[in-house]
Design a protein around this motif. Sequence first.
Motif, mmCIF file in Angstrom:
data_model
loop_
_atom_site.group_PDB
_atom_site.id
_atom_site.type_symbol
_atom_site.label_atom_id
_atom_site.label_comp_id
_atom_site.label_asym_id
_atom_site.label_seq_id
_atom_site.Cartn_x
_atom_site.Cartn_y
_atom_site.Cartn_z
ATOM 1 N N ALA A 35 4.808 -12.452 -64.295
ATOM 2 C CA ALA A 35 4.644 -13.748 -63.638
ATOM 3 C C ALA A 35 3.322 -13.890 -62.896
ATOM 4 C CB ALA A 35 5.799 -13.992 -62.669
ATOM 5 N N ALA A 36 2.577 -12.799 -62.777
ATOM 6 C CA ALA A 36 1.273 -12.877 -62.100
ATOM 7 C C ALA A 36 0.370 -13.899 -62.787
ATOM 8 C CB ALA A 36 0.614 -11.501 -62.082
ATOM 9 N N VAL A 37 0.471 -13.974 -64.105
ATOM 10 C CA VAL A 37 -0.331 -14.942 -64.869
ATOM 11 C C VAL A 37 0.181 -16.364 -64.606
ATOM 12 C CG1 VAL A 37 -1.018 -15.689 -67.170
ATOM 13 C CG2 VAL A 37 -0.866 -13.249 -66.645
ATOM 14 N N CYS A 38 1.485 -16.522 -64.557
ATOM 15 C CA CYS A 38 2.087 -17.851 -64.343
ATOM 16 C C CYS A 38 1.696 -18.431 -62.994
ATOM 17 C CB CYS A 38 3.607 -17.761 -64.428
ATOM 18 S SG CYS A 38 4.239 -16.934 -65.909
ATOM 19 N N GLY A 39 1.465 -17.531 -62.024
ATOM 20 C CA GLY A 39 1.155 -17.966 -60.671
ATOM 21 C C GLY A 39 -0.113 -18.790 -60.577
ATOM 22 N N ALA A 40 -0.991 -18.688 -61.545
ATOM 23 C CA ALA A 40 -2.236 -19.457 -61.523
ATOM 24 C C ALA A 40 -1.958 -20.955 -61.515
ATOM 25 C CB ALA A 40 -3.091 -19.090 -62.728
ATOM 26 N N CYS A 41 -0.876 -21.371 -62.181
ATOM 27 C CA CYS A 41 -0.510 -22.788 -62.225
ATOM 28 C C CYS A 41 0.710 -23.103 -61.361
ATOM 29 C CB CYS A 41 -0.220 -23.223 -63.660
ATOM 30 S SG CYS A 41 -1.624 -23.096 -64.792
ATOM 31 N N HIS A 42 1.710 -22.222 -61.435
ATOM 32 C CA HIS A 42 2.979 -22.482 -60.752
ATOM 33 C C HIS A 42 3.029 -21.936 -59.333
ATOM 34 C CE1 HIS A 42 4.960 -24.063 -64.373
ATOM 35 N NE2 HIS A 42 4.293 -23.132 -65.043
ATOM 36 N N GLY A 43 1.946 -21.302 -58.886
ATOM 37 C CA GLY A 43 1.886 -20.776 -57.537
ATOM 38 C C GLY A 43 2.393 -19.350 -57.454
ATOM 39 N N ALA A 44 1.839 -18.590 -56.529
ATOM 40 C CA ALA A 44 2.207 -17.181 -56.397
ATOM 41 C C ALA A 44 3.678 -17.000 -56.077
ATOM 42 C CB ALA A 44 1.345 -16.529 -55.309
ATOM 43 N N THR A 45 4.284 -17.974 -55.405
ATOM 44 C CA THR A 45 5.705 -17.879 -55.054
ATOM 45 C C THR A 45 6.594 -18.625 -56.045
ATOM 46 O OG1 THR A 45 5.507 -19.827 -53.623
ATOM 47 C CG2 THR A 45 5.194 -17.654 -52.594
ATOM 48 N N GLY A 46 5.984 -19.245 -57.052
ATOM 49 C CA GLY A 46 6.763 -19.994 -58.034
ATOM 50 C C GLY A 46 7.233 -21.341 -57.533
ATOM 51 N N HIS A 47 6.596 -21.861 -56.457
ATOM 52 C CA HIS A 47 7.016 -23.129 -55.868
ATOM 53 C C HIS A 47 6.270 -24.328 -56.428
ATOM 54 C CE1 HIS A 47 8.766 -20.985 -52.067
ATOM 55 N NE2 HIS A 47 9.438 -20.741 -53.167
ATOM 56 N N GLY A 48 5.481 -24.126 -57.471
ATOM 57 C CA GLY A 48 4.819 -25.227 -58.140
ATOM 58 C C GLY A 48 3.517 -25.647 -57.486
ATOM 59 N N ASN A 49 2.893 -26.659 -58.081
ATOM 60 C CA ASN A 49 1.616 -27.177 -57.592
ATOM 61 C C ASN A 49 1.656 -28.695 -57.733
ATOM 62 O OD1 ASN A 49 -1.034 -28.008 -57.174
ATOM 63 N ND2 ASN A 49 -1.909 -26.214 -58.188
ATOM 64 N N PRO A 50 1.655 -29.437 -56.605
ATOM 65 C CA PRO A 50 1.766 -30.891 -56.684
ATOM 66 C C PRO A 50 0.504 -31.599 -57.167
ATOM 67 C CG PRO A 50 1.450 -30.211 -54.412
ATOM 68 C CD PRO A 50 1.617 -28.948 -55.221
ATOM 69 N N ALA A 51 -0.622 -30.904 -57.205
ATOM 70 C CA ALA A 51 -1.892 -31.555 -57.580
ATOM 71 C C ALA A 51 -2.717 -30.643 -58.475
ATOM 72 C CB ALA A 51 -2.671 -31.931 -56.325
ATOM 73 N N PHE A 52 -2.173 -30.337 -59.647
ATOM 74 C CA PHE A 52 -2.878 -29.478 -60.596
ATOM 75 C C PHE A 52 -3.781 -30.339 -61.481
ATOM 76 C CE2 PHE A 52 -3.271 -27.061 -64.562
ATOM 77 C CZ PHE A 52 -3.600 -25.805 -64.066
ATOM 78 N N PRO A 53 -5.035 -29.939 -61.709
ATOM 79 C CA PRO A 53 -5.932 -30.730 -62.569
ATOM 80 C C PRO A 53 -5.327 -30.929 -63.960
ATOM 81 C CG PRO A 53 -7.167 -29.058 -61.369
ATOM 82 C CD PRO A 53 -5.712 -28.749 -61.135
ATOM 83 N N ASP A 54 -5.230 -32.177 -64.376
ATOM 84 C CA ASP A 54 -4.623 -32.516 -65.661
ATOM 85 C C ASP A 54 -5.648 -32.351 -66.780
ATOM 86 O OD1 ASP A 54 -3.336 -33.570 -67.846
ATOM 87 O OD2 ASP A 54 -2.659 -35.393 -66.841
ATOM 88 N N PRO A 55 -5.451 -31.378 -67.685
ATOM 89 C CA PRO A 55 -6.443 -31.141 -68.739
ATOM 90 C C PRO A 55 -6.559 -32.296 -69.727
ATOM 91 C CG PRO A 55 -4.455 -29.876 -69.162
ATOM 92 C CD PRO A 55 -4.309 -30.443 -67.788
ATOM 93 N N MET A 56 -5.528 -33.127 -69.810
ATOM 94 C CA MET A 56 -5.558 -34.247 -70.746
ATOM 95 C C MET A 56 -6.137 -35.515 -70.121
ATOM 96 S SD MET A 56 -4.456 -32.728 -73.349
ATOM 97 C CE MET A 56 -4.336 -34.110 -74.488
ATOM 98 N N ASN A 57 -6.297 -35.509 -68.802
ATOM 99 C CA ASN A 57 -6.834 -36.669 -68.100
ATOM 100 C C ASN A 57 -7.838 -36.212 -67.047
ATOM 101 O OD1 ASN A 57 -5.059 -39.048 -69.097
ATOM 102 N ND2 ASN A 57 -3.562 -37.472 -68.542
ATOM 103 N N PRO A 58 -9.086 -35.960 -67.461
ATOM 104 C CA PRO A 58 -10.112 -35.470 -66.534
ATOM 105 C C PRO A 58 -10.218 -36.331 -65.279
ATOM 106 C CG PRO A 58 -10.910 -35.421 -68.785
ATOM 107 C CD PRO A 58 -9.601 -36.147 -68.826
ATOM 108 N N GLY A 59 -10.300 -35.648 -64.149
ATOM 109 C CA GLY A 59 -10.408 -36.355 -62.879
ATOM 110 C C GLY A 59 -9.077 -36.691 -62.245
ATOM 111 N N LYS A 60 -7.977 -36.457 -62.997
ATOM 112 C CA LYS A 60 -6.651 -36.743 -62.461
ATOM 113 C C LYS A 60 -5.854 -35.443 -62.302
ATOM 114 C CE LYS A 60 -6.310 -41.416 -64.354
ATOM 115 N NZ LYS A 60 -5.472 -42.372 -65.149
ATOM 116 N N THR A 61 -4.797 -35.533 -61.530
ATOM 117 C CA THR A 61 -3.936 -34.370 -61.315
ATOM 118 C C THR A 61 -2.505 -34.677 -61.736
ATOM 119 O OG1 THR A 61 -3.396 -35.005 -59.046
ATOM 120 C CG2 THR A 61 -5.338 -33.599 -59.363
#
Length: 351
Positions: A35-61
């Motif tokens: 899960a260390a790899v997953c933490g890059a997006c989902h957070g180190a504690t697995g609590h998610g990320n409310p504002a992750f950069p959207d790869p399909m919509n540059p400039g948006k999260t």
Amino acid sequence: MKKAVLTQTLVAAAVLAISGTVMAGGDVDAGKAKAAVCGACHGATGHGNPAFPDPMNPGKTKAVPALAGQNAGYLAKQMEDFKSGARKDLLMTGQALGLSDADIANLAAYYATAAGADGGSVDAGLAAKGKSLYQGGDMARGVTACMACHGPDAAGNDSAGWPGLTGQLADYTTAQLNAFGSGARYNDPNRMMQDVASRLTDGDISAVTAYIQSMDGVVASAPVAATTAPEAPAPEAPVVAETVAAPAAAAKEAAPAPAAAPASAATGGAALFQAGCFACHGPMAPALNAPQIGVKDNWAPRLEKAGGRDGLVASAIAGVAGTAMAPKGGTALSDAEIGAVIDHIIAQAGL
């Protein structure tokens, strides 16, 4: 998801036979390392990320979901679906393609045991509207109650593969309901979520999301006139922090009205079945190995084995160990209402 984690753990102990660090076929310690790899997006504690950069919509999260405290069976299915293409997401497909079956089982086992996050602060009035939909649905619009599958405490049902909902990011919950409603997401069994979500308005989605958030969060009091005297929240109101006193008006709005006694099996029983039992005993029943409404051959032997109508009612109240049939089907129905549901089932089966 703190309340959900306790419920999930108890269910898992009975159904999945947890032993040591191995859960549902997965190794928790191995999953934690992976899960260390997953933490890059989902957070180190697995609590998610409310504002992750959207790869399909540059400039948006966009909101990346919380995984901690989620049911292992549901998590495993989602990773398998990303890997197979049954569920679409550019980043997750790329990640899932590199996972072995053992990796998937291990990650699911780890996140299922991780401590979930608390909910957020929500408006009491909005949460009350969401509670009504979550617990009772809307029969006039064909909206099944959310708790029919996700349970009264929104902990989900691991043996059936249904997710827990508490502790999830509000924006993610909203996004997924919209995705199911539009058909952009379609990896739900028998289109169950697509059918329900397509009938929800934007207001419905906001209200249901607020109620789910309130289960582990803080219900903020709605503004009231200065002459309104505050009082303690009604017993059935959504969870409120001890330091927050809900005004009488908000408490009354949040508290559900007492359930009316069913007038007959043909009226009350039918509506109660649709709201709380349809998810398992409707079209999805064969896939869940559950008896289906209207199929006489499914119910006749059960009725005989139970010793008649009263025995079947007692069985529904107690639940069936080793199956997805929790006590009262995971609903908050009274014993009398369960009886009305059974009368409806028996009538529909022609017995």
